[in-house]
Design a protein around this motif. Structure first.
Motif, mmCIF file in Angstrom:
data_model
loop_
_atom_site.group_PDB
_atom_site.id
_atom_site.type_symbol
_atom_site.label_atom_id
_atom_site.label_comp_id
_atom_site.label_asym_id
_atom_site.label_seq_id
_atom_site.Cartn_x
_atom_site.Cartn_y
_atom_site.Cartn_z
ATOM 1 N N ALA A 47 -15.119 -10.455 -4.606
ATOM 2 C CA ALA A 47 -15.167 -9.287 -3.785
ATOM 3 C C ALA A 47 -15.850 -8.166 -4.175
ATOM 4 N N ARG A 48 -15.568 -8.016 -5.519
ATOM 5 C CA ARG A 48 -16.263 -6.771 -6.269
ATOM 6 C C ARG A 48 -17.962 -7.138 -6.129
ATOM 7 N N ARG A 73 -10.892 -11.506 -6.756
ATOM 8 C CA ARG A 73 -11.344 -10.020 -6.796
ATOM 9 C C ARG A 73 -12.627 -9.915 -7.357
ATOM 10 N N VAL A 110 -9.080 -9.932 2.302
ATOM 11 C CA VAL A 110 -10.223 -10.132 1.386
ATOM 12 C C VAL A 110 -9.971 -11.740 1.080
ATOM 13 N N GLN A 167 -19.296 -8.680 -3.777
ATOM 14 C CA GLN A 167 -19.884 -8.291 -2.313
ATOM 15 C C GLN A 167 -19.557 -6.827 -2.109
ATOM 16 N N GLY A 168 -19.321 -6.076 -2.641
ATOM 17 C CA GLY A 168 -18.979 -4.451 -2.514
ATOM 18 C C GLY A 168 -17.828 -4.194 -2.031
ATOM 19 N N ILE A 169 -16.810 -5.161 -1.892
ATOM 20 C CA ILE A 169 -15.390 -4.901 -1.371
ATOM 21 C C ILE A 169 -14.732 -4.174 -2.580
ATOM 22 N N GLU A 170 -13.898 -3.279 -2.118
ATOM 23 C CA GLU A 170 -13.130 -2.622 -3.087
ATOM 24 C C GLU A 170 -11.721 -3.204 -3.414
ATOM 25 N N VAL A 171 -11.414 -3.531 -4.342
ATOM 26 C CA VAL A 171 -10.042 -4.195 -4.533
ATOM 27 C C VAL A 171 -9.269 -3.651 -5.893
ATOM 28 N N ASN A 172 -8.021 -3.637 -5.758
ATOM 29 C CA ASN A 172 -7.264 -3.146 -7.047
ATOM 30 C C ASN A 172 -7.310 -4.064 -8.187
ATOM 31 N N ASP A 173 -6.997 -3.752 -9.306
ATOM 32 C CA ASP A 173 -7.218 -4.375 -10.547
ATOM 33 C C ASP A 173 -6.032 -5.225 -10.729
ATOM 34 N N GLU A 204 0.787 -1.242 0.049
ATOM 35 C CA GLU A 204 0.018 -0.046 -0.167
ATOM 36 C C GLU A 204 0.901 1.169 0.121
#
Length: 110
Positions: free
Chosen positions: A85-86, A82, A102, A88-94, A47
């Motif tokens: 997660a998306r 990923r 996660v 489920q509304g969880i924000e993850v990087n591409d 990060e």
């Protein structure tokens, strides 16, 4: 005579013992560094370096650096996690590593 060999994994950042510690290599100003981190601390490192990685130009692999790890056989790929997660509304990087939190949520849901 019997021998017992015990390996203790220690996070270099915190000094805490853990069952899961991985070695990571990075370089800055021509100096390569190696550090052993638990997944949560690697997430912090990634990060912190993320904005610089995104804007930087790749120069190739560092000699002697371990190759990127693949998902364990039978385990979900980063893209599968990923996508879940998306959903489920969880924000993850591409790109990059999927945070361990996660992955833990994914595993708990499956």
């Amino acid at each position: 005579m019997a021998q017992k060999i015990q390996t203790i994994y220690i996070d270099d950042l915190t000094g805490n013992e853990s069952e899961e510690v991985n070695t990571h290599v990075f370089s800055l100003d021509g100096v390569a560094y190696e550090i052993d981190l638990v997944p949560e601390n690697y997430d912090k490192l990634y990060e912190a370096l993320g904005p610089f990685i995104d804007k930087g130009r790749k120069q190739g692999r560092v000699k002697g650096a371990p190759k990127a790890r693949k998902a364990p056989d039978g385990g979900p790929s980063a893209e599968e996690v990923r996508a879940w997660a998306r959903g489920q509304g969880i924000e993850v990087n591409d790109r990059g590593r999927v945070p361990s939190t996660v992955r833990e949520q994914y595993e708990a849901a499956h």
